[in-house]
Design a protein around this motif. Sequence first.
Motif, PDB file in Angstrom:
ATOM      1  N   HIS A  63     -33.571  12.729 -44.461  1.00  0.00           N
ATOM      2  CA  HIS A  63     -32.857  11.485 -44.093  1.00  0.00           C
ATOM      3  C   HIS A  63     -33.938  10.468 -43.966  1.00  0.00           C
ATOM      4  O   HIS A  63     -34.873  10.711 -43.032  1.00  0.00           O
ATOM      5  N   LEU A  65     -34.379   6.627 -42.778  1.00  0.00           N
ATOM      6  CA  LEU A  65     -33.624   5.641 -42.151  1.00  0.00           C
ATOM      7  C   LEU A  65     -34.466   4.457 -41.791  1.00  0.00           C
ATOM      8  O   LEU A  65     -35.422   4.400 -41.226  1.00  0.00           O
ATOM      9  N   ASP A  77     -29.322   4.480 -44.716  1.00  0.00           N
ATOM     10  CA  ASP A  77     -30.034   5.604 -45.090  1.00  0.00           C
ATOM     11  C   ASP A  77     -30.732   5.549 -46.549  1.00  0.00           C
ATOM     12  O   ASP A  77     -30.367   4.286 -46.955  1.00  0.00           O
ATOM     13  N   HIS A  81     -26.157   3.874 -46.924  1.00  0.00           N
ATOM     14  CA  HIS A  81     -24.895   4.096 -45.762  1.00  0.00           C
ATOM     15  C   HIS A  81     -25.544   3.732 -44.472  1.00  0.00           C
ATOM     16  O   HIS A  81     -26.518   4.118 -44.141  1.00  0.00           O
ATOM     17  N   VAL A  83     -25.971   4.457 -40.422  1.00  0.00           N
ATOM     18  CA  VAL A  83     -26.302   5.462 -39.529  1.00  0.00           C
ATOM     19  C   VAL A  83     -26.352   4.826 -38.338  1.00  0.00           C
ATOM     20  O   VAL A  83     -27.090   4.044 -38.280  1.00  0.00           O
ATOM     21  N   MET A  98     -23.877   9.766 -39.042  1.00  0.00           N
ATOM     22  CA  MET A  98     -23.825   9.397 -40.634  1.00  0.00           C
ATOM     23  C   MET A  98     -22.206   9.650 -41.119  1.00  0.00           C
ATOM     24  O   MET A  98     -21.552  10.166 -40.617  1.00  0.00           O
TER      25      MET A  98
END
Length: 217
Positions: A63, A65, A77, A81, A83, A98
């Motif tokens: 991951h 981030l 991410d 998406h 997070v 997530m």
Amino acid sequence: MNKFGLWAATLSALWAATASADSTEARCDIYPAGEDHASASIACTFSQRQGYVTITRSDGITHDLSPVGDEPGNYQDQDGHPVYRNSGLGDQGLIFRMPDESVYVYWSTAGLEPADDDNPTAPYTTADYDATTLLRCKAAGESEFGTCPGGILRMDGGQASIVVTSPKGEEFTINFMTDYVNATNRELKANLEGDMWTLEFANGEVWQVPLAAIEGG
């Protein structure tokens, strides 16, 4: 302060820093979205640099981030998406939520260590503690007690500090002092009946600690 508490303090400072970088080996518990039981508990590496976070899991998933906006704890991410970081684990670790799963990052890797048939109280040994023990314990919602390992550091006057590993693999210390009983970074209610302490923690865990473990003899 143990190394996990030190990591928590260090990471708190890192969140506010803009030019620092560090990483640590950790344990990642994976919770599918909507589930309250982990589907896996695996080794992972947690890294941070200038607010950017990388979680590298031993199952091959990474991951990456990137911070988003001015609100702390908001990320996206590598696939764009959203997070969100939560601090619900206190000094034990961090939670990253997530879309499809949540990753609970624990600084302690004790829960990943294989069972030692020659030492049922591992990772605690009498090389580091006055005594070791298996205490009766149960997680929130459990009807039956299991056992949790502990290392006992005894003091004068029938006092002791017991370093334990919880059913969830979290390491913390319970202090039995003359005038009080407390634990590191968690609330509890302690009740002594006969020669047995019963400890009820705010997270729902229940522990039983015999006086003999505290006082020795």
